[in-house]
Design a protein around this motif. Structure first.
Motif, PDB file in Angstrom:
ATOM      1  N   UNK A  70      -6.425 -23.102  14.580  1.00 35.03           N
ATOM      2  CA  UNK A  70      -6.129 -21.978  13.694  1.00 35.03           C
ATOM      3  C   UNK A  70      -6.986 -22.054  12.432  1.00 35.03           C
ATOM      4  N   UNK A  71      -7.199 -23.261  11.907  1.00 35.55           N
ATOM      5  CA  UNK A  71      -8.066 -23.429  10.744  1.00 35.55           C
ATOM      6  C   UNK A  71      -9.518 -23.086  11.083  1.00 35.55           C
ATOM      7  N   UNK A  72      -9.967 -23.486  12.265  1.00 35.54           N
ATOM      8  CA  UNK A  72     -11.333 -23.149  12.688  1.00 35.54           C
ATOM      9  C   UNK A  72     -11.502 -21.638  12.823  1.00 35.54           C
ATOM     10  N   UNK A  73     -10.480 -20.959  13.315  1.00 36.13           N
ATOM     11  CA  UNK A  73     -10.534 -19.498  13.420  1.00 36.13           C
ATOM     12  C   UNK A  73     -10.572 -18.856  12.036  1.00 36.13           C
ATOM     13  N   UNK A  74      -9.824 -19.389  11.101  1.00 42.88           N
ATOM     14  CA  UNK A  74      -9.838 -18.870   9.735  1.00 42.88           C
ATOM     15  C   UNK A  74     -11.220 -19.020   9.116  1.00 42.88           C
ATOM     16  N   UNK A  75     -11.858 -20.157   9.321  1.00 44.76           N
ATOM     17  CA  UNK A  75     -13.213 -20.377   8.800  1.00 44.76           C
ATOM     18  C   UNK A  75     -14.192 -19.394   9.438  1.00 44.76           C
ATOM     19  N   UNK A  76     -14.086 -19.199  10.740  1.00 43.77           N
ATOM     20  CA  UNK A  76     -14.979 -18.267  11.436  1.00 43.77           C
ATOM     21  C   UNK A  76     -14.761 -16.831  10.957  1.00 43.77           C
ATOM     22  N   UNK A  77     -13.512 -16.451  10.741  1.00 40.00           N
ATOM     23  CA  UNK A  77     -13.221 -15.100  10.239  1.00 40.00           C
ATOM     24  C   UNK A  77     -13.773 -14.889   8.832  1.00 40.00           C
ATOM     25  N   UNK A  78     -13.629 -15.901   7.978  1.00 37.80           N
ATOM     26  CA  UNK A  78     -14.168 -15.786   6.619  1.00 37.80           C
ATOM     27  C   UNK A  78     -15.679 -15.640   6.637  1.00 37.80           C
ATOM     28  N   UNK A  79     -16.332 -16.438   7.474  1.00 39.07           N
ATOM     29  CA  UNK A  79     -17.793 -16.354   7.569  1.00 39.07           C
ATOM     30  C   UNK A  79     -18.216 -14.978   8.055  1.00 39.07           C
ATOM     31  N   UNK A  80     -17.502 -14.437   9.030  1.00 37.37           N
ATOM     32  CA  UNK A  80     -17.833 -13.111   9.545  1.00 37.37           C
ATOM     33  C   UNK A  80     -17.658 -12.046   8.465  1.00 37.37           C
ATOM     34  N   UNK A  81     -16.590 -12.124   7.695  1.00 35.17           N
ATOM     35  CA  UNK A  81     -16.350 -11.135   6.645  1.00 35.17           C
ATOM     36  C   UNK A  81     -17.419 -11.195   5.563  1.00 35.17           C
ATOM     37  N   UNK A  82     -17.814 -12.412   5.172  1.00 38.98           N
ATOM     38  CA  UNK A  82     -18.849 -12.549   4.142  1.00 38.98           C
ATOM     39  C   UNK A  82     -20.186 -12.015   4.621  1.00 38.98           C
TER      40      UNK A  82
END
Length: 117
Positions: A70-82
């Motif tokens: 879940x933490x890895x998904x959060x990091x990936x989502x943040x990177x995508x948004x930025x």
């Protein structure tokens, strides 16, 4: 499932970064879904056995794996948004192309997942 052409590069560095970040979110999503299913199964097994026969330990391991995914998904989502914001500011047309490609990738993923069910 129909085979389609895939967007590989746009020629814009920000849009290409957005494409890479968006594609990297898919494996993280798959891992999170898989570990969530395993965690729910382990919780159910632990409730049945009331913590005996190693059920509590398996539940704890599954919970730790789920938290990590879940933490890895959060990091990936943040990177995508930025990267999406940067791409939209740099070249809105290229960002729209990438967004269409990412939507197609996700729809392919969900189509395959539903076919397996």
């Amino acid at each position: 499932m129909m085979i389609r052409d895939r967007l590989v590069s746009t020629g814009n560095a920000e849009a290409d970064a957005y494409l890479r970040a968006g594609r990297n979110a898919l494996p993280a999503q798959c891992a999170e879904e898989s570990s969530r299913a395993g965690w729910l199964c382990a919780v159910e097994n632990d409730e049945k056995r009331r913590g005996f026969y190693g059920a509590a330990e398996r539940r704890q391991r599954a919970e730790k794996l789920y938290d990590t995914d879940r933490n890895a998904l959060t990091v990936a989502d943040r990177a995508e948004k930025r990267t999406r914001k940067a791409a939209e500011q740099a070249d809105p047309k290229a960002a729209a192309l990438v967004q269409g490609e990412l939507l197609a990738i996700w729809s392919d993923y969900h189509e395959l997942r539903e076919a397996r069910s």
